[in-house]
Design a protein around this motif. Structure first.
Motif, PDB file in Angstrom:
ATOM      1  N   VAL A   3      -9.766   2.497   6.848  1.00 29.73           N
ATOM      2  CA  VAL A   3      -9.090   2.412   5.555  1.00 29.73           C
ATOM      3  C   VAL A   3      -8.296   3.704   5.407  1.00 29.73           C
ATOM      4  O   VAL A   3      -8.849   4.801   5.567  1.00 29.73           O
ATOM      5  N   TYR A   4      -7.026   3.579   5.106  1.00 26.56           N
ATOM      6  CA  TYR A   4      -6.142   4.727   4.982  1.00 26.56           C
ATOM      7  C   TYR A   4      -5.914   5.026   3.501  1.00 26.56           C
ATOM      8  O   TYR A   4      -5.565   4.127   2.720  1.00 26.56           O
ATOM      9  N   TYR A   5      -6.097   6.293   3.147  1.00 32.06           N
ATOM     10  CA  TYR A   5      -5.959   6.735   1.773  1.00 32.06           C
ATOM     11  C   TYR A   5      -4.832   7.754   1.647  1.00 32.06           C
ATOM     12  O   TYR A   5      -4.725   8.680   2.457  1.00 32.06           O
ATOM     13  N   CYS A   6      -4.064   7.585   0.612  1.00 35.70           N
ATOM     14  CA  CYS A   6      -3.056   8.557   0.230  1.00 35.70           C
ATOM     15  C   CYS A   6      -3.704   9.516  -0.771  1.00 35.70           C
ATOM     16  O   CYS A   6      -4.440   9.069  -1.653  1.00 35.70           O
ATOM     17  N   LEU A  10       2.878  -0.136  12.231  1.00 35.28           N
ATOM     18  CA  LEU A  10       2.740  -0.434  10.813  1.00 35.28           C
ATOM     19  C   LEU A  10       3.319   0.723  10.021  1.00 35.28           C
ATOM     20  O   LEU A  10       3.298   1.878  10.491  1.00 35.28           O
ATOM     21  N   THR A  11       3.819   0.410   8.838  1.00 31.48           N
ATOM     22  CA  THR A  11       4.316   1.442   7.943  1.00 31.48           C
ATOM     23  C   THR A  11       3.511   1.400   6.655  1.00 31.48           C
ATOM     24  O   THR A  11       3.508   0.379   5.959  1.00 31.48           O
ATOM     25  N   LEU A  12       2.818   2.487   6.366  1.00 34.09           N
ATOM     26  CA  LEU A  12       2.076   2.601   5.124  1.00 34.09           C
ATOM     27  C   LEU A  12       2.930   3.316   4.091  1.00 34.09           C
ATOM     28  O   LEU A  12       3.639   4.278   4.413  1.00 34.09           O
ATOM     29  N   SER A  13       2.848   2.852   2.865  1.00 34.26           N
ATOM     30  CA  SER A  13       3.578   3.483   1.773  1.00 34.26           C
ATOM     31  C   SER A  13       2.620   3.880   0.672  1.00 34.26           C
ATOM     32  O   SER A  13       1.578   3.239   0.480  1.00 34.26           O
ATOM     33  N   CYS A  14       2.976   4.924  -0.047  1.00 36.05           N
ATOM     34  CA  CYS A  14       2.185   5.392  -1.179  1.00 36.05           C
ATOM     35  C   CYS A  14       3.134   5.633  -2.342  1.00 36.05           C
ATOM     36  O   CYS A  14       4.039   6.474  -2.244  1.00 36.05           O
ATOM     37  N   ALA A  15       2.961   4.882  -3.400  1.00 33.97           N
ATOM     38  CA  ALA A  15       3.768   5.055  -4.606  1.00 33.97           C
ATOM     39  C   ALA A  15       3.083   6.056  -5.523  1.00 33.97           C
ATOM     40  O   ALA A  15       1.894   5.910  -5.826  1.00 33.97           O
ATOM     41  N   VAL A  16       3.843   7.049  -5.937  1.00 30.86           N
ATOM     42  CA  VAL A  16       3.313   8.142  -6.752  1.00 30.86           C
ATOM     43  C   VAL A  16       3.842   8.026  -8.175  1.00 30.86           C
ATOM     44  O   VAL A  16       5.050   7.869  -8.382  1.00 30.86           O
ATOM     45  N   SER A  17       2.959   8.100  -9.132  1.00 32.99           N
ATOM     46  CA  SER A  17       3.393   8.083 -10.526  1.00 32.99           C
ATOM     47  C   SER A  17       2.555   9.073 -11.327  1.00 32.99           C
ATOM     48  O   SER A  17       1.539   9.573 -10.858  1.00 32.99           O
ATOM     49  N   GLY A  18       3.010   9.355 -12.536  1.00 29.52           N
ATOM     50  CA  GLY A  18       2.315  10.319 -13.374  1.00 29.52           C
ATOM     51  C   GLY A  18       2.938  11.693 -13.237  1.00 29.52           C
ATOM     52  O   GLY A  18       4.132  11.835 -13.034  1.00 29.52           O
ATOM     53  N   HIS A  37      -1.206   9.041 -10.352  1.00 33.25           N
ATOM     54  CA  HIS A  37      -1.672   7.727  -9.917  1.00 33.25           C
ATOM     55  C   HIS A  37      -1.023   7.386  -8.584  1.00 33.25           C
ATOM     56  O   HIS A  37       0.202   7.526  -8.439  1.00 33.25           O
ATOM     57  N   LEU A  38      -1.849   6.961  -7.621  1.00 32.50           N
ATOM     58  CA  LEU A  38      -1.370   6.668  -6.269  1.00 32.50           C
ATOM     59  C   LEU A  38      -1.733   5.238  -5.891  1.00 32.50           C
ATOM     60  O   LEU A  38      -2.872   4.812  -6.100  1.00 32.50           O
ATOM     61  N   VAL A  39      -0.784   4.531  -5.302  1.00 26.15           N
ATOM     62  CA  VAL A  39      -1.033   3.167  -4.854  1.00 26.15           C
ATOM     63  C   VAL A  39      -0.505   3.002  -3.440  1.00 26.15           C
ATOM     64  O   VAL A  39       0.694   3.135  -3.195  1.00 26.15           O
ATOM     65  N   GLU A  40      -1.424   2.702  -2.508  1.00 29.58           N
ATOM     66  CA  GLU A  40      -1.042   2.486  -1.117  1.00 29.58           C
ATOM     67  C   GLU A  40      -0.716   1.017  -0.873  1.00 29.58           C
ATOM     68  O   GLU A  40      -1.236   0.130  -1.542  1.00 29.58           O
ATOM     69  N   SER A  41       0.120   0.799   0.150  1.00 28.73           N
ATOM     70  CA  SER A  41       0.424  -0.553   0.597  1.00 28.73           C
ATOM     71  C   SER A  41       0.843  -0.506   2.055  1.00 28.73           C
ATOM     72  O   SER A  41       1.120   0.577   2.585  1.00 28.73           O
ATOM     73  N   GLY A  42       0.879  -1.673   2.693  1.00 31.18           N
ATOM     74  CA  GLY A  42       1.406  -1.763   4.049  1.00 31.18           C
ATOM     75  C   GLY A  42       0.384  -1.931   5.152  1.00 31.18           C
ATOM     76  O   GLY A  42       0.748  -2.064   6.316  1.00 31.18           O
ATOM     77  N   GLY A  43      -0.902  -1.929   4.813  1.00 31.26           N
ATOM     78  CA  GLY A  43      -1.906  -2.117   5.849  1.00 31.26           C
ATOM     79  C   GLY A  43      -1.882  -3.547   6.377  1.00 31.26           C
ATOM     80  O   GLY A  43      -1.169  -4.413   5.874  1.00 31.26           O
ATOM     81  N   LEU A  90       5.678   8.236  -0.571  1.00 29.32           N
ATOM     82  CA  LEU A  90       5.212   8.853   0.663  1.00 29.32           C
ATOM     83  C   LEU A  90       5.020   7.745   1.684  1.00 29.32           C
ATOM     84  O   LEU A  90       4.549   6.659   1.339  1.00 29.32           O
ATOM     85  N   THR A  91       5.404   8.022   2.929  1.00 30.49           N
ATOM     86  CA  THR A  91       5.327   6.998   3.971  1.00 30.49           C
ATOM     87  C   THR A  91       4.614   7.542   5.196  1.00 30.49           C
ATOM     88  O   THR A  91       4.743   8.724   5.523  1.00 30.49           O
ATOM     89  N   LEU A  92       3.869   6.684   5.862  1.00 30.10           N
ATOM     90  CA  LEU A  92       3.280   7.024   7.151  1.00 30.10           C
ATOM     91  C   LEU A  92       3.683   5.930   8.138  1.00 30.10           C
ATOM     92  O   LEU A  92       3.206   4.793   8.052  1.00 30.10           O
ATOM     93  N   GLN A  93       4.579   6.276   9.040  1.00 33.54           N
ATOM     94  CA  GLN A  93       5.007   5.357  10.088  1.00 33.54           C
ATOM     95  C   GLN A  93       4.045   5.499  11.253  1.00 33.54           C
ATOM     96  O   GLN A  93       3.887   6.589  11.806  1.00 33.54           O
ATOM     97  N   MET A  94       3.411   4.401  11.627  1.00 39.46           N
ATOM     98  CA  MET A  94       2.402   4.431  12.683  1.00 39.46           C
ATOM     99  C   MET A  94       2.859   3.560  13.841  1.00 39.46           C
ATOM    100  O   MET A  94       2.998   2.338  13.692  1.00 39.46           O
TER     101      MET A  94
END
Length: 127
Positions: A95-98, A18-26, A3-9, A81-85
């Motif tokens: 729209v940015y997808y992890c 901007l810094t995008l984050s992706c929380a990974v679970s499962g 399960h992936l959840v992005e945030s930070g847009g 997971l992070t994407l520093q932009m």
């Protein structure tokens, strides 16, 4: 299952960061590579960046248009997971997808090459 959840847009002016984050679970142990794709309005998703997840076998890799501006990083202990932009441009609007994949980074070219996706986070850059 992963399960992936992005945030930070958000909405920013050109040149901002901007810094995008992706929380990974499962079942994160099943992940070989983590990627960021983006989808601009009316276009297909395109690869932005990727990195090996539990090893250092590959990456980080970037599409040419973001090299020197974007930085991907991972924290497997925190399942993040992070994407520093930096230096954002209007053409980065999308729209940015992890994504998580069981493939090697070099085998990931399309969204279909990944196994799991988040819901996406909108990035809007105005001039």
């Amino acid at each position: 299952q992963v399960h992936l959840v992005e945030s930070g847009g958000g909405s920013v002016q050109a040149g901002a960061s901007l810094t995008l984050s992706c929380a990974v679970s499962g079942q994160s142990d099943s992940i070989r590579t983590m990627v960021w794709f983006r989808q601009a309005p009316g276009k297909d998703p395109t690869f932005v960046s990727g990195i090996s997840w539990n090893t250092n076998e590959a990456g980080p890799g970037y599409v040419e248009s973001v090299k020197g501006r974007f930085t991907i990083s991972k924290d497997t202990a925190k399942n993040s997971l992070t994407l520093q932009m930096n230096g954002l441009r209007p053409q980065d609007t999308a729209v940015y997808y992890c994504g998580a994949s069981g493939r090697h980074l070099r085998a990931i070219h399309r969204q279909a090459d990944t196994d799991y996706w988040g819901q996406g986070t909108q990035v809007t850059v105005s001039s």
